[in-house]
Design a protein around this motif. Sequence first.
Motif, PDB file in Angstrom:
ATOM      1  N   PRO A  77     -49.099  33.646 -13.959  1.00 42.76           N
ATOM      2  CA  PRO A  77     -48.342  34.885 -13.739  1.00 42.76           C
ATOM      3  C   PRO A  77     -48.101  35.124 -12.251  1.00 42.76           C
ATOM      4  CG  PRO A  77     -50.630  35.398 -14.246  1.00 42.76           C
ATOM      5  CD  PRO A  77     -50.489  33.914 -14.436  1.00 42.76           C
ATOM      6  N   VAL A  78     -46.889  35.523 -11.942  1.00 42.56           N
ATOM      7  CA  VAL A  78     -46.510  35.824 -10.560  1.00 42.56           C
ATOM      8  C   VAL A  78     -45.852  37.194 -10.533  1.00 42.56           C
ATOM      9  CG1 VAL A  78     -45.105  35.149  -8.589  1.00 42.56           C
ATOM     10  CG2 VAL A  78     -46.155  33.385 -10.019  1.00 42.56           C
ATOM     11  N   GLU A  79     -46.405  38.110  -9.714  1.00 45.44           N
ATOM     12  CA  GLU A  79     -45.820  39.450  -9.604  1.00 45.44           C
ATOM     13  C   GLU A  79     -44.657  39.417  -8.620  1.00 45.44           C
ATOM     14  OE1 GLU A  79     -47.102  44.041  -8.461  1.00 45.44           O
ATOM     15  OE2 GLU A  79     -48.626  42.512  -8.842  1.00 45.44           O
ATOM     16  N   LEU A  80     -43.513  39.938  -9.052  1.00 41.42           N
ATOM     17  CA  LEU A  80     -42.306  39.919  -8.230  1.00 41.42           C
ATOM     18  C   LEU A  80     -42.315  41.041  -7.205  1.00 41.42           C
ATOM     19  CD1 LEU A  80     -39.399  39.199 -10.743  1.00 41.42           C
ATOM     20  CD2 LEU A  80     -40.370  37.638  -9.072  1.00 41.42           C
ATOM     21  N   SER A  81     -42.059  40.696  -5.930  1.00 45.08           N
ATOM     22  CA  SER A  81     -41.823  41.710  -4.906  1.00 45.08           C
ATOM     23  C   SER A  81     -40.400  42.224  -5.045  1.00 45.08           C
ATOM     24  CB  SER A  81     -42.034  41.108  -3.514  1.00 45.08           C
ATOM     25  OG  SER A  81     -41.089  40.082  -3.286  1.00 45.08           O
ATOM     26  N   PHE A  82     -40.064  43.255  -4.252  1.00 43.33           N
ATOM     27  CA  PHE A  82     -38.698  43.785  -4.295  1.00 43.33           C
ATOM     28  C   PHE A  82     -37.697  42.702  -3.926  1.00 43.33           C
ATOM     29  CE2 PHE A  82     -35.087  45.639  -2.033  1.00 43.33           C
ATOM     30  CZ  PHE A  82     -34.596  46.498  -3.003  1.00 43.33           C
ATOM     31  N   LYS A  83     -37.980  41.980  -2.837  1.00 42.00           N
ATOM     32  CA  LYS A  83     -37.086  40.911  -2.394  1.00 42.00           C
ATOM     33  C   LYS A  83     -36.926  39.842  -3.468  1.00 42.00           C
ATOM     34  CE  LYS A  83     -36.727  37.242   1.079  1.00 42.00           C
ATOM     35  NZ  LYS A  83     -37.362  36.626   2.270  1.00 42.00           N
ATOM     36  N   SER A  84     -38.043  39.433  -4.076  1.00 37.45           N
ATOM     37  CA  SER A  84     -37.987  38.389  -5.101  1.00 37.45           C
ATOM     38  C   SER A  84     -37.213  38.850  -6.328  1.00 37.45           C
ATOM     39  CB  SER A  84     -39.411  37.965  -5.498  1.00 37.45           C
ATOM     40  OG  SER A  84     -40.104  37.417  -4.394  1.00 37.45           O
ATOM     41  N   SER A  85     -37.364  40.125  -6.683  1.00 36.60           N
ATOM     42  CA  SER A  85     -36.644  40.629  -7.860  1.00 36.60           C
ATOM     43  C   SER A  85     -35.136  40.671  -7.608  1.00 36.60           C
ATOM     44  CB  SER A  85     -37.159  42.026  -8.232  1.00 36.60           C
ATOM     45  OG  SER A  85     -36.890  42.964  -7.208  1.00 36.60           O
ATOM     46  N   ILE A  86     -34.736  41.007  -6.366  1.00 41.06           N
ATOM     47  CA  ILE A  86     -33.312  40.997  -6.024  1.00 41.06           C
ATOM     48  C   ILE A  86     -32.771  39.573  -6.084  1.00 41.06           C
ATOM     49  CG2 ILE A  86     -31.635  41.386  -4.180  1.00 41.06           C
ATOM     50  CD1 ILE A  86     -32.571  43.953  -5.482  1.00 41.06           C
ATOM     51  N   LEU A  87     -33.511  38.627  -5.496  1.00 39.02           N
ATOM     52  CA  LEU A  87     -33.085  37.232  -5.526  1.00 39.02           C
ATOM     53  C   LEU A  87     -33.041  36.705  -6.960  1.00 39.02           C
ATOM     54  CD1 LEU A  87     -35.036  35.800  -2.449  1.00 39.02           C
ATOM     55  CD2 LEU A  87     -32.605  36.335  -2.610  1.00 39.02           C
ATOM     56  N   TYR A  88     -33.939  37.183  -7.797  1.00 40.00           N
ATOM     57  CA  TYR A  88     -33.953  36.773  -9.206  1.00 40.00           C
ATOM     58  C   TYR A  88     -32.665  37.231  -9.897  1.00 40.00           C
ATOM     59  CZ  TYR A  88     -35.751  36.037 -13.938  1.00 40.00           C
ATOM     60  OH  TYR A  88     -35.931  35.609 -15.235  1.00 40.00           O
ATOM     61  N   VAL A  89     -32.246  38.472  -9.635  1.00 38.81           N
ATOM     62  CA  VAL A  89     -31.023  39.003 -10.239  1.00 38.81           C
ATOM     63  C   VAL A  89     -29.802  38.230  -9.722  1.00 38.81           C
ATOM     64  CG1 VAL A  89     -29.493  41.009 -10.360  1.00 38.81           C
ATOM     65  CG2 VAL A  89     -31.955  41.298 -10.628  1.00 38.81           C
ATOM     66  N   LEU A  90     -29.769  37.972  -8.409  1.00 46.53           N
ATOM     67  CA  LEU A  90     -28.633  37.252  -7.842  1.00 46.53           C
ATOM     68  C   LEU A  90     -28.570  35.812  -8.350  1.00 46.53           C
ATOM     69  CD1 LEU A  90     -28.733  38.510  -4.133  1.00 46.53           C
ATOM     70  CD2 LEU A  90     -27.214  39.271  -5.968  1.00 46.53           C
ATOM     71  N   ASP A  91     -29.744  35.183  -8.528  1.00 44.72           N
ATOM     72  CA  ASP A  91     -29.767  33.819  -9.058  1.00 44.72           C
ATOM     73  C   ASP A  91     -29.268  33.774 -10.491  1.00 44.72           C
ATOM     74  OD1 ASP A  91     -30.622  30.952  -8.800  1.00 44.72           O
ATOM     75  OD2 ASP A  91     -31.908  31.546 -10.470  1.00 44.72           O
TER      76      ASP A  91
END
Length: 375
Positions: free
Chosen positions: A242-256
């Motif tokens: 399990p990896v907890e998403l930071s704000f930056k990672s969650s934005i990059l996840y949406v853009l990806d």
Amino acid sequence: TLWSVTVACVLATLLVFGLWVFVLILGPNRMFRGTVVERAYYVVTETLPEALERWARDSVGDAVTVHAERVWNALFGRRNPLFQILAIVLYWVGLGVFFAQVAPCRIPISVTLAANIGSYIAACAADPGVITAANVDAACRQFAYDRLLYFERDCRTCQRRKPARSKHCSACGHCVQMMDHHCIWLNNCVGLGNARWFLAFLATFSIVCVYGAWLLGTVVLELRHVRGLASGAVIWDELGQPVELSFKSSILYVLDDSPLLAVLLVLLLILAPAIGVFTAYQLRITMLGYTSNEESKWLNVADAIRDGVVFAVRESDAAHEIIQVIEKEDQDADRRPRRPIAYLRDVPNAYHRGAWDNLKLVLYPPPLVSKAHLS
């Protein structure tokens, strides 16, 4: 993944393209003189082309290089609609992607979009102020020769009088009144006749880019919330941890997960400041009473001042002093009373009528004699 690599390549290309446009547009500006922006401009426009030409001649020979130069001149050396068509296609593709990502009911900017499209068409189609045999006399009466930036002479190419503040466009093949520059995206010159439409296009396009970037940013945040990535979301990596998403990672996840949205958002984030700065620059020089073509002339005057060859001269039949360049080899023979000019700020711009009057000149340009034909 392949999508991630593709999106990263597209975003990197957009970033490089945005920096290239920024350097080409603002590199010659006086505000960037002596900075890395000016140096980058000369690298892009002089050093790099010369190095590429030398490499091409050494690698593939003179014959291929000559053909490449012909292609280059066909693209950039004379008027052609290629980049105009490219601009129109990119604009409408981007607009289509934008509407696909954002519901039309959320677009309260339709009037600005219509004004942006209309001003672009007008800037492309309007006469920029072409100097012809029919209107050259009227054009010469519009602005006086200041004998610093402009002297009374003939255009060597057009073989007719060259009005003050005009410039011969090698791409279009004629002189243009108060020419600013030749714009490949318009496939037209920007001059006194269509500068108002060009300014209107830049201003409305800046608004469109800023609003579009803001709106797409809110869409990304909404998608982050809808997909449950807003509050300590957890995903599992390739090892099942399990990896907890930071704000930056969650934005990059949406853009990806939304590559078209990512590409358009980054493009707008690049275009918004670039077009905004260029719009401010064009408005500034308009209100100060000069053009981007005259910008380079003022830089030459600044160089001449440093060389000690610029003087305020009083002629016998003149009530006021005039600013002139007197070369060192001519100074002993010139007996007119004069005083040296030490700073560029001490040189008045003969074409500066005041900010508001300068703007009115561009917004409501005096008509020249209607051209019957280009000759």
